[in-house]
Design a protein around this motif. Structure first.
Motif, short mmCIF file in Angstrom:
data_model
loop_
_atom_site.label_atom_id
_atom_site.label_comp_id
_atom_site.label_asym_id
_atom_site.label_seq_id
_atom_site.Cartn_x
_atom_site.Cartn_y
_atom_site.Cartn_z
N ASN A 118 -1.81 -4.72 31.96
CA ASN A 118 -1.13 -3.17 32.79
C ASN A 118 -1.76 -3.63 34.05
OD1 ASN A 118 -0.18 -1.13 31.74
ND2 ASN A 118 -2.19 -0.72 30.35
N PHE A 119 -2.01 -4.59 35.28
CA PHE A 119 -2.22 -4.93 36.33
C PHE A 119 -3.70 -3.82 36.71
CE2 PHE A 119 0.66 -7.56 38.03
CZ PHE A 119 1.64 -8.05 36.65
N GLY A 120 -4.18 -3.65 36.04
CA GLY A 120 -5.36 -2.74 36.36
C GLY A 120 -6.78 -3.77 37.40
N ASP A 161 -7.64 -3.81 21.63
CA ASP A 161 -9.71 -4.64 22.60
C ASP A 161 -9.49 -3.29 23.29
OD1 ASP A 161 -9.57 -7.26 22.60
OD2 ASP A 161 -9.08 -7.39 24.05
N HIS A 204 -5.24 -15.78 27.22
CA HIS A 204 -5.18 -14.93 28.39
C HIS A 204 -5.41 -15.60 29.58
CE1 HIS A 204 -5.80 -12.42 25.01
NE2 HIS A 204 -4.84 -11.80 25.63
N PHE A 215 -13.26 -8.41 29.56
CA PHE A 215 -13.61 -8.10 31.08
C PHE A 215 -13.14 -6.47 30.61
CE2 PHE A 215 -8.90 -7.45 30.76
CZ PHE A 215 -9.07 -6.50 31.95
N LYS A 216 -12.94 -5.62 29.43
CA LYS A 216 -12.90 -4.58 30.00
C LYS A 216 -14.21 -3.91 29.54
CE LYS A 216 -7.59 -3.74 28.38
NZ LYS A 216 -7.78 -5.19 27.96
N PRO A 243 -4.90 -13.53 34.92
CA PRO A 243 -3.80 -13.29 33.90
C PRO A 243 -3.82 -11.21 33.58
CG PRO A 243 -5.67 -14.38 33.54
CD PRO A 243 -6.48 -13.74 34.63
N THR A 269 -10.36 -13.90 30.99
CA THR A 269 -10.89 -12.12 30.28
C THR A 269 -11.46 -12.11 29.33
OG1 THR A 269 -7.80 -12.26 30.22
CG2 THR A 269 -8.98 -11.04 32.25
N ALA A 270 -11.11 -13.09 28.08
CA ALA A 270 -12.35 -12.88 27.26
C ALA A 270 -12.35 -13.88 26.25
CB ALA A 270 -10.70 -12.33 25.81
N MET A 325 -2.15 -8.39 27.37
CA MET A 325 -1.27 -8.33 28.10
C MET A 325 0.46 -8.04 27.74
SD MET A 325 -2.42 -11.63 30.01
CE MET A 325 -0.55 -12.50 30.44
C1 LIG Z 1 -7.12 -6.02 28.80
C2 LIG Z 1 -6.80 -7.46 29.08
C3 LIG Z 1 -5.77 -8.12 29.90
C4 LIG Z 1 -4.81 -6.93 31.30
O1 LIG Z 1 -5.39 -6.45 32.07
P1 LIG Z 1 -5.07 -5.44 32.99
O2 LIG Z 1 -5.89 -5.56 33.52
O3 LIG Z 1 -4.45 -4.69 32.15
O4 LIG Z 1 -3.86 -6.57 33.55
C5 LIG Z 1 -6.00 -9.35 29.99
N1 LIG Z 1 -6.39 -10.97 29.48
C6 LIG Z 1 -7.40 -9.59 28.18
C7 LIG Z 1 -7.97 -10.52 27.45
C8 LIG Z 1 -7.61 -7.90 28.56
O5 LIG Z 1 -8.01 -7.44 27.24
#
Ligand SMILES: *Cc1c(COP(=O)(O)O)cnc(C)c1O
Length: 434
Positions: free
Chosen positions: A254-256, A140, A360, A106-107, A251, A383-384, A306
């Motif tokens: 850092n809770f962003g 990541d 995650h 997701f980043k 999941p 998230t991944a 996480m």
């Molecule tokens: C960064 C990340 C998270 C955590 O996201 P936050 O915004 O830091 O809470 C969870 N899962 C994956 C795969 C990540 O790369």
């Protein structure tokens, strides 16, 4: 629109200042002064809009005062060149798949948006000195930032990573790119990389010589765009007739990510409540239980993105709810899982539904299984892509997960990196010569 610092000491900043600085001078996190409401008619026909159209409406509420409509639209449309589908896993549980971007996590959304917004600000300034983005990574973040900024004019990215401490799959995602991306392999651990970046920002001589900025995850330009896909998830649920009593489970490290979803909720997105799913790093979970926020050193887990012992965006949640534990617990509940539970969940879900979770996403799925009430529809953020953690996932599921073509392409590339000691003088000498 202006941005204030959660520490309330630094002067309010413009969007451009907040983006270039990342952290406020008083070490607080920037918050928008106003969270605009989106009108009812937007939600009435949201299911007829595309991901990009929805995201542009949300982006306009955040950034519309500071970026001209055409430019903002272009930034949003270039950022979201991939889908974020909602996929049914079982009767009341859906997965919001945030892994269809270039680095399969997701980043990508925040990193791509920030790259394009920064480029927009650079272009407006005469003289056009190259901006150098420094980023320290344990895996990541480096790949998302490097790929987000790849080929963006006027910006050069230096990714610092600890030699031998990131997985091969992660390493190839930022060492094989070339162009405006330079990977620096530090003979040390992640904390050494982070210390080098911090020292660089504090070194006056260096800052007179070159223009430096960070692409840290606390940056408003990375943080706020994460709200986009929450609205899109709602639109997809509405299309399925499942938009009532929506519970979103994130999941969190850092809770962003979850905080951006809560911002969406504040803008009018109809979400009933949120769940923050933690691995064994359960600082937020403990806060919900006790009302005390007690950071701890992070513990290594199989959901390593996480592994955060002092979640930076807690400051934003705390600020948003005026520091009220009662208001926070009324909107967000928590869960925490050990590695053994994460592995068991991945196996059980795969056996029962055929869906492959990554470690995650498994925390998110399990928290919904345990905490969803009758009548609610649950969505967890995947998230991944599970193939990002192929070795672990194959071992846990006794399988052989297919590596998507985008990832396979990175792995065929040639590694290019510069080896360096963890001594700041070496890093500084290097940067003084660029
Ligand atoms: C960064 C990340 C998270 C955590 O996201 P936050 O915004 O830091 O809470 C969870 N899962 C994956 C795969 C990540 O790369």
């Amino acid at each position: 629109m202006k941005y204030y610092s959660t520490n309330q000491v630094a002067p309010h900043a413009t969007l451009e200042e907040a983006v270039v600085r990342g952290l406020a001078p008083d070490k607080g996190l920037y918050m928008p002064e106003i969270i605009k409401q989106l009108p009812k008619d937007f939600f009435d026909h949201i299911e007829t809009l595309s991901f990009q159209e929805i995201a542009y409406r949300v982006a306009d509420a955040f950034f519309g005062d500071d970026v001209e409509p055409d430019a903002l639209k272009q930034i949003v449309y270039d950022t979201l060149a991939f889908d974020a589908p909602v996929v049914k896993v079982e009767d009341n549980i859906y997965s919001l798949e945030l892994f269809h971007g270039p680095t399969l996590a997701f980043k990508d959304v925040g990193a791509r948006f920030m790259a394009r917004l920064l480029q927009h600000f650079i272009k407006k300034e005469a003289g056009g000195q190259t901006v150098n983005v420094l980023v320290a990574t344990s895996g990541d973040t480096g790949s998302a930032v490097a790929n987000g900024f790849l080929g963006v004019d006027g910006i050069h990215v230096y990714v610092l990573y600890p030699k031998g401490k990131v997985s091969k799959i992660q390493e190839c995602q930022f060492t094989t790119l070339g162009q405006n991306i330079t990977a620096i392999e530090i003979d040390g651990v992640f904390d050494d990389c982070q210390a080098l970046v911090k020292s660089a920002f504090m070194d006056e001589e260096l800052n007179r010589h070159i223009k430096l900025t960070s692409a840290n995850s606390i940056n408003v330009a990375r943080f706020l765009p994460q709200a986009f896909y929450y609205f899109y998830a709602y639109a997809q649920l509405k299309k399925l007739g499942r938009q009532h009593e929506v519970v979103i489970c994130v999941p969190s490290g850092n809770f962003g990510n979850i905080t951006a979803g809560i911002f969406g909720n504040e803008m009018g997105l109809p979400v009933k409540r949120f769940i923050a799913a933690n691995n064994a790093n359960d600082i937020f979970y403990q806060y919900l239980k006790s009302g005390k926020y007690e950071p701890k050193p992070s513990k290594q887990t199989i959901a390593n993105a996480m592994d955060v012992g002092n979640p930076s965006n807690f400051a934003r949640i705390y600020d948003l709810f005026g520091g009220s534990h009662e208001r926070i617990t009324s909107r967000i509940s928590g869960a925490t899982y050990t590695d053994a539970q994460i592995m068991e969940t991945m196996r059980q879900c795969h056996k029962d539904t055929g869906y492959t979770l990554d470690p995650h996403g498994a925390c998110g799925y399990r928290a919904l299984k345990e905490l969803l009430q009758p009548g609610e529809t649950g969505v967890f953020l995947e998230t991944a892509h599970p193939a990002k953690f192929k070795e672990k996932v194959d071992a846990i599921l006794n399988g052989n997960i297919q590596i998507p073509e985008r990832l396979a392409n990175f792995m065929r590339g040639r590694k290019q990196s510069i080896e360096m000691s963890k001594d700041f003088n070496d890093f500084k000498d290097f940067l003084m010569k660029v």
